[in-house]
Design an enzyme around this catalytic site. Structure first.
Site: not given
Ligand SMILES: NC(=O)c1ccc[n+]([C@@H]2O[C@H](COP(=O)([O-])OP(=O)(O)OC[C@H]3O[C@@H](n4cnc5c(N)ncnc54)[C@H](O)[C@@H]3O)[C@@H](O)[C@H]2O)c1
Length: 265
Positions: A144, A157
């Site tokens: 991220s 985080y």
């Molecule tokens: N959305 C953003 O703006 C953003 C920005 C930077 C980084 N990210 C990163 O992108 C990735 C996805 O983010 P997102 O926004 O789609 O999140 P989200 O919360 O919509 O989806 C995350 C998914 O991971 C699953 N998950 C969580 N813990 C788990 C575990 N222990 N085992 C298996 N599955 C698990 C959840 O059930 C969910 O389906 C993450 O690594 C997040 O840190 C997101």
């Protein structure tokens, strides 16, 4: 033209039930990979897998808790039976903890590190053996911009996402001799459920150089590139997909007010 460029590849995407992971799973499948969607939310992941199959792709959903090594062992053997050895791994699953540092509980800290850091480590360890045997593979770690820049309320985080940058870089060095590339993607504000948890939605968009949130599909395009042979010489990289956030010290245009030195000629 990218259709079919991943034909013959087997991909695992963790956290694929929704958001960025879902978009990556859909994109890799559309490019011809057989895709295992692994998530705590197994039913929701199955819904995504079913829709990929309906669109002509090959996808199956599997339950997993990435913080649990035994759960990942089961995932590995299930994916191997269904699809064969994994050649593309997208370590995307993570949890977000939003809490002022002085109110953060020890349990919240530990749970965030357990899922995001230890869980990603375990995920890579469980799947890299198959890649070593095949002497090829692409591992993509979803970090991220919060692993590159600080943000109030996200200490746990942010620390985990910074750790993933170093995990990707170091593992890239150690696996390069095995024909395996390891890269990190650092998304900025992408319109998913995680961003919905962070306040100041309208104000935040105005401070992003491209003036909007990103879409999960835009992160998925970068993941496809890193997974593909087009990125054959790219390893140990951290690719931002952030609308310019990481490039910026302060938001705004110093010339807009007319007060900046030299702004009025
Ligand atoms: N959305 C953003 O703006 C953003 C920005 C930077 C980084 N990210 C990163 O992108 C990735 C996805 O983010 P997102 O926004 O789609 O999140 P989200 O919360 O919509 O989806 C995350 C998914 O991971 C699953 N998950 C969580 N813990 C788990 C575990 N222990 N085992 C298996 N599955 C698990 C959840 O059930 C969910 O389906 C993450 O690594 C997040 O840190 C997101």
């Amino acid at each position: 033209m990218t259709a079919g460029e991943l034909a013959g590849e087997v991909a695992v995407v963790t956290g694929a039930a929704q958001g960025i992971g879902e978009a990556i799973a859909r994109r890799l499948a559309a490019a011809g990979a057989r895709v295992a969607l692994a998530d705590l939310q197994a039913e929701k992941a199955e819904g995504v897998a079913a829709s990929i199959r309906a669109a002509g792709g090959e996808a199956l959903a599997f339950p997993v808790d990435i913080a649990d090594g035994a759960s990942l062992d089961r995932l590995r053997s299930q994916v191997r039976s269904a699809f064969g050895p994994v050649t593309i791994l997208v370590a995307n699953a993570a949890r977000i903890t939003i809490r002022p540092f002085l109110e953060l509980t020890d349990a919240e800290w530990e749970a965030t590190v357990a899922t995001n850091v230890t869980g990603t480590y375990l995920t890579i360890r469980r799947f890299c053996d198959e890649m070593i045997d095949a002497h090829r593979g692409s591992i993509i770690v979803i970090s991220s911009v919060n692993g590159l820049r600080g943000q109030v309320g996200l200490s746990a985080y942010n620390v985990t996402k910074a750790a993933l940058v170093m995990l990707a870089r170091t593992v890239a060095l150690e696996l390069a001799g095995h024909g395996i590339r390891v890269n990190a993607i650092a998304p900025g504000d992408i319109a998913t459920a995680i961003v919905d948890q962070v306040a100041d939605q309208d104000g935040a968009q105005g401070t992003i150089p491209l003036r909007r949130y990103g879409r999960p599909e835009e992160v998925a395009e970068t993941a496809l590139f890193l997974a593909s042979a087009r990125a054959a010489y790219t390893t140990g990289s951290v690719v931002t997909v952030d609308g310019g956030l990481d490039a910026q010290l302060y938001p705004g245009d110093i010339f807009a007010s007319g007060e900046a030195p030299g702004a009025n000629g």
